[in-house]
Design a protein around this motif. Structure first.
Motif, mmCIF file in Angstrom:
data_model
loop_
_atom_site.group_PDB
_atom_site.id
_atom_site.type_symbol
_atom_site.label_atom_id
_atom_site.label_comp_id
_atom_site.label_asym_id
_atom_site.label_seq_id
_atom_site.Cartn_x
_atom_site.Cartn_y
_atom_site.Cartn_z
ATOM 1 N N LEU A 107 0.823 -1.209 0.000
ATOM 2 C CA LEU A 107 0.000 0.000 0.000
ATOM 3 C C LEU A 107 0.855 1.256 0.000
ATOM 4 O O LEU A 107 0.376 2.339 0.373
ATOM 5 C CB LEU A 107 -0.937 -0.021 1.216
ATOM 6 N N HIS A 110 -0.281 5.042 -0.771
ATOM 7 C CA HIS A 110 -1.734 5.178 -0.670
ATOM 8 C C HIS A 110 -2.067 6.116 0.491
ATOM 9 O O HIS A 110 -1.331 6.196 1.476
ATOM 10 C CB HIS A 110 -2.388 3.826 -0.396
ATOM 11 N N THR A 115 -7.275 2.826 3.123
ATOM 12 C CA THR A 115 -6.634 1.517 3.242
ATOM 13 C C THR A 115 -7.190 0.777 4.461
ATOM 14 O O THR A 115 -7.971 1.345 5.228
ATOM 15 C CB THR A 115 -5.108 1.682 3.441
#
Length: 148
Positions: A107, A110, A115
């Motif tokens: 991730l 992000h 998330t």
């Protein structure tokens, strides 16, 4: 024609040195730090200390080479320096294949709020709210327009 690139200092002023800024929050699993709401992958904690130190030194040297190449506007030197930065970051585990082995997706970059870390991050943001309840955070309140 080569265009001169702006430094970090000229893009937004110098970053304030504060206790919060010096130690960004780390996700509960230790995989990411959060800077301005964005996840950034941390270095592989499994690296042997001598290897980690050598890679950090190479990263710092490569970043100085990027700085110098930007000043000199030498495109070949800039590309080579940026490749060195990338190689050091891959070696540290901050880029490239993930260093964890449980199959969890990467991730990196992000926004934390988008998330699986969203609830954890929301708790951090709630804890950082000013005690006074002021929404302005150091800004002056706007005065209403019109005559009075």
């Amino acid at each position: 024609m080569t265009t001169k690139r702006r430094s970090v200092a000229s893009r937004g002023g110098l970053r304030a040195a504060s206790a919060k800024a010096s130690t960004p929050p780390v996700t509960p699993d230790g995989r990411y730090i959060v800077v301005r709401g964005r996840l950034w992958r941390r270095s592989n904690p499994g690296l042997p200390e001598p290897r980690r130190l050598a890679l950090v030194e190479e990263l710092m040297e490569a970043r100085r080479a990027v700085r110098d190449a930007l000043k000199s506007e030498a495109d070949g030197a800039l590309a080579a320096a940026r490749r060195r930065v990338d190689a050091a970051k891959v070696g540290l585990g901050e880029r490239g294949p993930v260093w964890w082995t449980d199959g969890t997706a990467d991730l990196n970059r992000h926004m934390a709020r988008n998330t699986p870390y969203a609830d954890w991050f929301a708790g951090l943001e709630a804890a950082e709210e000013p005690a006074s309840g002021s929404e302005h955070r150091g800004r002056r309140a706007r005065r209403p327009s019109g005559g009075a």
